[in-house]
Write a protein that holds these residues in place. Structure first.
Motif, PDB file in Angstrom:
ATOM      1  N   LEU A   1      60.575  29.489  31.631  1.00 26.23           N
ATOM      2  CA  LEU A   1      59.932  29.637  32.944  1.00 26.23           C
ATOM      3  C   LEU A   1      60.968  29.600  34.054  1.00 26.23           C
ATOM      4  O   LEU A   1      60.937  30.390  34.994  1.00 26.23           O
ATOM      5  CB  LEU A   1      58.899  28.527  33.155  1.00 26.23           C
ATOM      6  CG  LEU A   1      57.467  28.826  32.723  1.00 26.23           C
ATOM      7  CD1 LEU A   1      56.556  27.665  33.107  1.00 26.23           C
ATOM      8  CD2 LEU A   1      56.962  30.112  33.362  1.00 26.23           C
TER       9      LEU A   1
ATOM     10  N   THR B   1      61.649  33.870  19.025  1.00 23.51           N
ATOM     11  CA  THR B   1      61.278  32.989  20.125  1.00 23.51           C
ATOM     12  C   THR B   1      59.768  32.812  20.143  1.00 23.51           C
ATOM     13  O   THR B   1      59.040  33.469  19.392  1.00 23.51           O
ATOM     14  CB  THR B   1      61.686  33.598  21.478  1.00 23.51           C
ATOM     15  OG1 THR B   1      60.908  34.776  21.675  1.00 23.51           O
ATOM     16  CG2 THR B   1      63.170  33.945  21.503  1.00 23.51           C
ATOM     17  N   GLY B   2      59.300  31.966  21.041  1.00 26.90           N
ATOM     18  CA  GLY B   2      57.869  31.758  21.190  1.00 26.90           C
ATOM     19  C   GLY B   2      57.252  32.685  22.214  1.00 26.90           C
ATOM     20  O   GLY B   2      56.134  32.484  22.664  1.00 26.90           O
ATOM     21  N   GLN B   3      57.989  33.720  22.627  1.00 26.96           N
ATOM     22  CA  GLN B   3      57.415  34.727  23.521  1.00 26.96           C
ATOM     23  C   GLN B   3      57.323  36.056  22.757  1.00 26.96           C
ATOM     24  O   GLN B   3      57.689  36.131  21.588  1.00 26.96           O
ATOM     25  CB  GLN B   3      58.249  34.846  24.799  1.00 26.96           C
ATOM     26  CG  GLN B   3      59.699  35.228  24.573  1.00 26.96           C
ATOM     27  CD  GLN B   3      60.544  35.212  25.861  1.00 26.96           C
ATOM     28  OE1 GLN B   3      60.081  34.807  26.916  1.00 26.96           O
ATOM     29  NE2 GLN B   3      61.782  35.662  25.749  1.00 26.96           N
ATOM     30  N   SER B   4      56.850  37.091  23.425  1.00 28.74           N
ATOM     31  CA  SER B   4      56.673  38.365  22.745  1.00 28.74           C
ATOM     32  C   SER B   4      58.001  39.099  22.626  1.00 28.74           C
ATOM     33  O   SER B   4      58.950  38.791  23.335  1.00 28.74           O
ATOM     34  CB  SER B   4      55.690  39.228  23.528  1.00 28.74           C
ATOM     35  OG  SER B   4      56.238  39.538  24.786  1.00 28.74           O
TER      36      SER B   4
ATOM     37  N   MET C   1      58.562  41.989  23.596  1.00 28.95           N
ATOM     38  CA  MET C   1      58.806  42.663  24.862  1.00 28.95           C
ATOM     39  C   MET C   1      59.553  41.736  25.827  1.00 28.95           C
ATOM     40  O   MET C   1      60.508  42.141  26.486  1.00 28.95           O
ATOM     41  CB  MET C   1      57.471  43.075  25.472  1.00 28.95           C
ATOM     42  CG  MET C   1      57.583  44.130  26.549  1.00 28.95           C
ATOM     43  SD  MET C   1      55.981  44.391  27.337  1.00 28.95           S
ATOM     44  CE  MET C   1      56.308  43.688  28.942  1.00 28.95           C
ATOM     45  N   GLU C   2      59.123  40.483  25.900  1.00 30.00           N
ATOM     46  CA  GLU C   2      59.789  39.539  26.802  1.00 30.00           C
ATOM     47  C   GLU C   2      61.181  39.154  26.305  1.00 30.00           C
ATOM     48  O   GLU C   2      62.019  38.701  27.073  1.00 30.00           O
ATOM     49  CB  GLU C   2      58.911  38.291  26.973  1.00 30.00           C
ATOM     50  CG  GLU C   2      57.659  38.559  27.787  1.00 30.00           C
ATOM     51  CD  GLU C   2      56.551  37.549  27.510  1.00 30.00           C
ATOM     52  OE1 GLU C   2      55.983  37.595  26.388  1.00 30.00           O
ATOM     53  OE2 GLU C   2      56.259  36.723  28.383  1.00 30.00           O
TER      54      GLU C   2
ATOM     55  N   VAL D   1      56.559  28.376  19.097  1.00 29.80           N
ATOM     56  CA  VAL D   1      55.691  27.846  20.144  1.00 29.80           C
ATOM     57  C   VAL D   1      55.402  26.380  19.866  1.00 29.80           C
ATOM     58  O   VAL D   1      55.520  25.522  20.746  1.00 29.80           O
ATOM     59  CB  VAL D   1      54.375  28.654  20.223  1.00 29.80           C
ATOM     60  CG1 VAL D   1      53.399  27.983  21.175  1.00 29.80           C
ATOM     61  CG2 VAL D   1      54.659  30.094  20.661  1.00 29.80           C
TER      62      VAL D   1
ATOM     63  N   PRO E   1      64.077  44.401  42.715  1.00 29.39           N
ATOM     64  CA  PRO E   1      63.689  45.090  43.950  1.00 29.39           C
ATOM     65  C   PRO E   1      63.850  44.223  45.194  1.00 29.39           C
ATOM     66  O   PRO E   1      64.225  44.731  46.259  1.00 29.39           O
ATOM     67  CB  PRO E   1      62.216  45.441  43.734  1.00 29.39           C
ATOM     68  CG  PRO E   1      61.908  45.189  42.307  1.00 29.39           C
ATOM     69  CD  PRO E   1      63.032  44.430  41.686  1.00 29.39           C
TER      70      PRO E   1
ATOM     71  N   GLU F   1      62.917  32.724  34.330  1.00 37.30           N
ATOM     72  CA  GLU F   1      62.213  33.899  34.824  1.00 37.30           C
ATOM     73  C   GLU F   1      62.382  34.068  36.326  1.00 37.30           C
ATOM     74  O   GLU F   1      62.067  35.124  36.878  1.00 37.30           O
ATOM     75  CB  GLU F   1      60.718  33.783  34.496  1.00 37.30           C
ATOM     76  CG  GLU F   1      60.288  34.841  33.521  1.00 37.30           C
ATOM     77  CD  GLU F   1      58.864  34.639  33.050  1.00 37.30           C
ATOM     78  OE1 GLU F   1      58.081  33.944  33.730  1.00 37.30           O
ATOM     79  OE2 GLU F   1      58.545  35.195  31.996  1.00 37.30           O
TER      80      GLU F   1
END
Lengths: 363, 274, 486
Positions: free
Chosen positions: C212, C182-185, C187-188, C13, C229, C215
């Motif tokens: 971002l 990475t700097g995300q979780s 899960m992500e 991060v 979806p 995404e």
């Protein structure tokens, strides 16, 4: 109550369904979600207004599939369902009665249907034999944060020997006796909402709520075919989590007391910036899991990123880092640029050590 | 809709079809009729004959224009309402549209889209209201035993006795067992006459039998005699209680409801429950 | 997840870019991996919708099911997939080498490697195998002869994927997460596009900015097996309708190509990033096990082996669990000894330590318990600043000789004394070089790269009645072969 109405503005409070109520129990520590839900705020619209539309949706294919499977299970006088109940719960042959409460003589008004639901279930509970076995589309009510809300009825209530069960029909497959754990868990959370609501109805009618079983009948397609199969699902744990969260919602006053006077999330009169500021006054507890279930999650994640919070790294990572709230604090303790508080002494030592050997190894 | 527009049907559906061709044909039919009247009055019998011939031709053209594009070869010439009547007569109990479609395909090589049935009951009601009992039968509603309102999604035949058209709490199950029996009997009639039922007829019977205790072994193809025996055994359990509900409600319906409502129900919003 | 990897995430991060959590590559990477990106129809258990597949980054093959609810079209899709995968797999089975062992045997020189984007891809591969392996080429619902063969291979590969350290069927996001924080979780990190954005952001963007952008489902459609979806509702539904009315699959193909191609590019970017890392020491040995299993399966199928049953018997299930456990233990240990960055996790946990040898008693001889004659048991004293959480008697393995058995004798302050128990030659004194010397920097860990002992389990025919008795061997049934796939 009036304060909640002010928060929401003139918009009608949003109807709840089992999915929205079950989602409450996923992150019980989040004041923001608790408050928005209690006030009946449309989180989807709010998030879009704020420029952070929800990151999930439902495919039309999934919706069609769910509907057609539901119709199949109930077709021909619930022929499939009766077969399943006879084999899994030993329902006797003579118990085959079916009442549909999706309307009352063509009238589908919520109040009318709810009254009818109460009457039919009460009769079934007190008259004993022959007073009803399957009740399709029962319209139940639930108290959420002091509001009475109707629950969209997507289940069947079912009586056997004086005990009542919820029958939940889901279209995810059970393949070689195994189903997707995440989907089963979601189904259990939703069923728990109905069990809870049905118990509330019994209590209100002066009947023993213990007669509602915590074992839910889950009906799913078997393997790759459309053939329905049934499993009993124990939802006690989900019930406990739900009840805890609902009781938190009734104590929403504590959260309200901490809010600035006159604050509102009214989308009609407030600019996105103003709504954003108002929402920010209520503390959120972001976790990456929110991304799968809460409409506000992208807003909260952006906020957590701005705060450089360790929440964005996930619950497990945050715990590993000794629960320290901010990323700069973690790194500051690690490189000794920030003095640890007394309770941070241990984690600070570990972080300094990790930093030293990590730097060595990377170099 | 299209198929209900057989000759002689009230004008309602025509307007909705609204094609130029139909409009022209209708105009021509009206002209011919008045010309026939005039010719009759004038005693010009030869003219009357030729005008009548032209009228019949025009009416046929009108029928053709109203029918949907004919399905290649296999589609029977029966209009939708008659196909539905045929399937319901085989089944003998109020039935949901999906089952009607399946039975029609399995036994009569017919083809109806479920969407063609959505407004059928409403159209029949209109037809009945404009000229009661003008037709030999109407496709009508089944009535719920408690409120005598139209039961959701079910179609019945007006000539059936009232109790048959009542749906009490046990009727969905009893009617399912009855229809399984009727289907099995029909297959036996076919085989008895030296024909055989289609594979899809056996598939339908087998699927139904799988939901009746003792009607079929494992994943085998169902045997009609075994289905009849098993369905009969379960039906015997429900029959008395179901019949008493139905009879009581039928008496009430005949006492309380006018003719239209006896056929189409006492609901508030009959249109949306069609 | 450990404090080390969490620290690396925090660092990512701060630096705006993923941080390494490995210095070497811990999986085998084939010279010609088969990249396989399957998509399924939302709401269905295992209705394939499309796949982009191939070994050549410049030449992917697009397979689609223009009406996924049509069973015949699904099997046609599987037959087409078999056209791509079977020649690849069977081609590799043709070349063998002789393995020198007590009884020398033949082993395939290479084995197939399937790369899918994420764990969902592995699960879906398994379901595709399950839904096709029982099929027959005759009888009521005949399929192309290649379909059940493909089903057996997909089943084999997805079974291998359950073994830690196998490189037969690999999820790209898992492979990348093994090497970068990475700097995300975490899960992500299951989103290949955002994970790669953090690892290798495009020019002019930092990790979070690139993530971002990644995404946005319009630039980076989901890597499957589920589609977005909105795509389903706004594009796919109409394309399928167009197929229904016109009989042309062109619209469906173009729609699905648009969803698959971005992921195809990402997959090969991932391959390149992983290739840049030098291969870890034990990767080859683990890949040899994959080749062993591949050789066996080839032979089994050549002999007309039955498809694997729907469920395991009690004994084979227990054996399998023990094998999985042992593979996991061995893999964890091997990775740690192969890579100092991975060893950190164990050092932080106090189960391993690193330091300088400060004293050696090489001539020490004692009579070991249960023996009658004295044998060399040298003592080595190591000074470490690591937070050791081990106690005397614990058996350790050294990074310089993973077969040598040692045990802790004493821990006092920052000094750890260990005793060396074997691998010192047959002489009265240790062979030269078999014991560390003063000044050496060493690392010891309570990790067993051999994977420990498998518990003794009865043979299948001796299965106790408590576990259902001896299982009936699986024989394919008509019911399995004709199972509906609706």
């Amino acid at each position: 109550m009036t304060r909640l109405d002010t928060l929401r503005g003139p918009a009608e409070p949003l109807d709840h369904n089992a999915r929205t109520i079950a989602a409450l129990a996923v992150n019980p520590g989040c004041d923001r979600r608790a408050l928005l839900d209690a006030a009946g705020v449309d989180k989807q619209r709010t998030a879009t207004h704020l420029g952070f539309p929800a990151p999930f949706g439902q495919s039309p294919f999934a919706i069609t599939r769910a509907k057609s499977f539901d119709a199949l299970v109930k077709a021909n006088g619930c022929a499939h369902l009766l077969r399943l109940l006879r084999s899994t719960l030993d329902l006797s042959i003579s118990e085959a009665s079916y009442s549909d409460i999706s309307d009352v003589g063509g009238n589908d008004d919520h109040q009318v249907r709810h009254t009818r639901t109460r009457a039919l279930l009460k009769r079934a509970a007190t008259d004993g034999d022959g007073a009803g076995t399957l009740f399709d589309h029962p319209l139940l009510k639930l108290t959420v944060a002091g509001h009475e809300v109707y629950l969209e009825p997507a289940v069947i209530a079912f009586q056997i020997e004086g005990r009542f069960h919820i029958v939940e029909i889901k279209s995810f497959a059970v393949i070689d006796d195994q189903a997707d754990a995440g989907q089963v868990a979601a189904a259990a959370r939703q069923s728990a909402v109905y069990v809870h609501a049905l118990r509330a109805l019994f209590t209100a009618e002066g009947l023993d709520p213990g007669r509602i079983s915590h074992n839910v009948v889950l009906v799913c397609p078997k393997d790759f075919a459309n053939h329905p199969t049934a499993t009993l699902l124990d939802v006690r744990q989900q019930l406990a989590a739900l009840e805890r969260q609902l009781s938190r919602l009734t104590r929403i006053d504590r959260i309200l007391d901490e809010l600035p006077i006159g604050i509102t999330f009214d989308l009609e009169t407030q600019s996105p910036d103003e709504v954003g500021k108002a929402v920010a006054t209520v503390g959120a507890r972001f976790a990456p899991e929110c991304l799968a279930s809460c409409e506000m999650s992208l807003f909260c994640r952006a906020e957590a990123r701005d705060r450089e919070s360790t929440d964005v790294l996930g619950r497990a990572a945050r715990d590993e880092l000794g629960g320290i709230e901010s990323i700069p604090a973690v790194l500051g303790l690690a490189d000794d640029s920030r003095p640890p508080s007394p309770e941070q002494l241990e984690i600070a030592e570990q972080l300094r050590y990790v930093r030293r050997i990590y730097t060595e190894a990377v170099a | 809709m299209e198929a209900s527009g057989i000759h002689g049907f009230p004008v309602g559906p025509l307007i909705r079809c609204g094609t130029v061709e139909l409009d022209a044909l209708e105009k021509r039919i009206a002209e011919l009729r008045s010309e026939i009247r005039a010719a009759k009055a004038a005693g010009e019998h030869a003219t009357v004959r030729s005008l009548r011939a032209e009228l019949r031709k025009t009416e046929r053209a009108w029928d053709v224009a109203l029918e949907p594009e004919p399905e290649p070869a296999k589609a029977p010439l029966l209009p939708v309402r008659e196909q539905v009547h045929q399937a319901l007569t085989l089944l003998g109990v109020p039935t949901a549209t999906k089952m009607i479609v399946t039975v029609n395909e399995a036994f009569f090589a017919g083809h109806i889209a479920t969407s063609q049935l959505t407004s059928l009951r409403r159209d029949e009601e209109k037809s009945f209201r404009s000229s009661p009992f003008a037709r030999p039968y109407y496709l009508c509603a089944a009535l719920t035993s408690e409120l005598l309102s139209p039961a959701r999604g079910l179609l019945a035949v007006s000539t059936w006795p009232m109790p048959t058209r009542i749906i009490g709490p046990l009727s969905p199950r009893a009617d399912f067992l009855t229809s399984a029996t009727r289907i099995a009997e029909h297959i036996m009639r076919l085989t008895g006459a030296g024909e055989d039922a289609s594979p899809s007829a056996y598939r339908l019977l087998t699927r139904m039998a799988q939901n009746i205790p003792g009607a079929v072994d494992g994943f085998d193809q169902a045997d009609p005699t075994q289905v009849i025996a098993a369905a009969g055994a379960e039906l015997a359990v429900h029959e008395e209680s179901d019949a008493s509900h139905r009879d009581e409600a039928a008496r009430r319906a005949e006492r309380q409801l006018n003719e239209v409502r006896q056929l189409f129900g006492a609901g508030l919003k009959t249109a949306r429950t069609a | 997840m450990s404090i080390m990897s969490s620290y690396a995430r925090a660092l990512a991060v701060q630096n705006g870019r993923a941080q390494p959590v490995a210095t070497v590559r811990h999986l085998h990477l084939s010279a010609t991996p088969m990249v396989f990106i399957p998509l399924k129809l939302a709401g269905e258990a295992a209705a394939p919708l499309a796949a982009l597949v191939g070994t050549d980054p410049a030449n992917p093959r697009l397979l689609v099911v223009p009406q996924p609810r049509n069973r015949d079209l699904r099997f046609a899709f599987m037959a087409e997939l078999a056209e791509v995968l079977l020649p690849y797999i069977e081609g590799l089975a043709g070349v063998t080498e002789t393995v020198e062992a007590k009884t020398p045997y033949e082993r395939c020189a290479d084995a197939p490697q399937l790369l899918v984007p994420n764990r969902g891809g592995i699960a879906f591969t398994k379901l595709l195998g399950r839904s096709t392996r029982f099929r027959r080429t005759d009888g009521p619902y005949p399929v192309h002869p290649s379909v059940p063969v493909l089903g057996q291979w997909l089943t084999f590969l997805s079974e291998r994927a359950e073994y830690a350290g196998s490189s037969a069927l690999v999820s790209m996001t898992d492979a990348l997460a093994l090497h970068w924080a990475t700097g995300q979780s975490s899960m992500e990190d299951a989103n290949l596009a955002t994970q790669l954005a953090w690892i290798a952001p495009p020019e002019g963007l930092d990790g979070p900015e690139a993530a971002l952008v990644a995404e946005d489902p319009l630039t980076s459609p989901p890597a499957g097996p589920e589609t977005h979806p909105d795509f389903d509702g706004q594009v796919l539904e109409y394309a399928i309708q167009a197929f229904e009315t016109s009989g042309s699959a062109a619209q469906v193909r173009e729609a699905l190509r648009s969803q698959l191609e971005p992921t195809w590019t990402l997959m090969w970017q991932g391959v390149r990033l992983l290739r840049e890392l030098p291969e870890a020491a034990t990767v080859e040995a683990r890949w040899a096990r994959d080749r062993d299993q591949f050789t066996r399966e080839t032979a089994r199928l050549a002999e007309g082996g039955f498809p694997r049953g729907r469920v395991d018997g009690a004994v084979s299930a227990a054996i399998r669990l023990a094998d999985l456990e042992s593979a996991l233990q061995a893999y964890e240990a091997q990775r740690a000894f192969d890579d100092p960055l991975v060893m950190i996790e164990h050092r932080v946990a106090g189960k391993a330590f690193s330091g300088e040898v400060v004293a050696v008693d090489a001539t020490r001889r004692i009579v070991p318990a249960g023996k009658t004659r004295a044998a060399p048991r040298p003592l080595v004293t190591i000074r470490t600043s690591d937070p050791v959480r081990l106690s005397p008697g614990r058996r350790l393995v050294s990074s310089r000789n993973r077969k040598q058995r040692t045990e802790i004798v004493d821990i006092t302050g920052d000094l750890v004394v260990i005793q060396v128990n074997d691998q010192m030659g047959r002489g009265a004194t240790p062979a030269p070089g078999s014991v560390p010397e003063v000044g050496d920097v060493v690392c010891y860990a309570e990790l067993d790269p051999s994977g420990g002992q498998r518990p003794r389990l009865p043979a299948g025919e001796d299965t106790p009645w408590t576990h259902g008795g001896p299982p009936e061997p699986y024989v394919p049934t008509d019911e399995d072969a004709q199972e509906a796939w609706s």
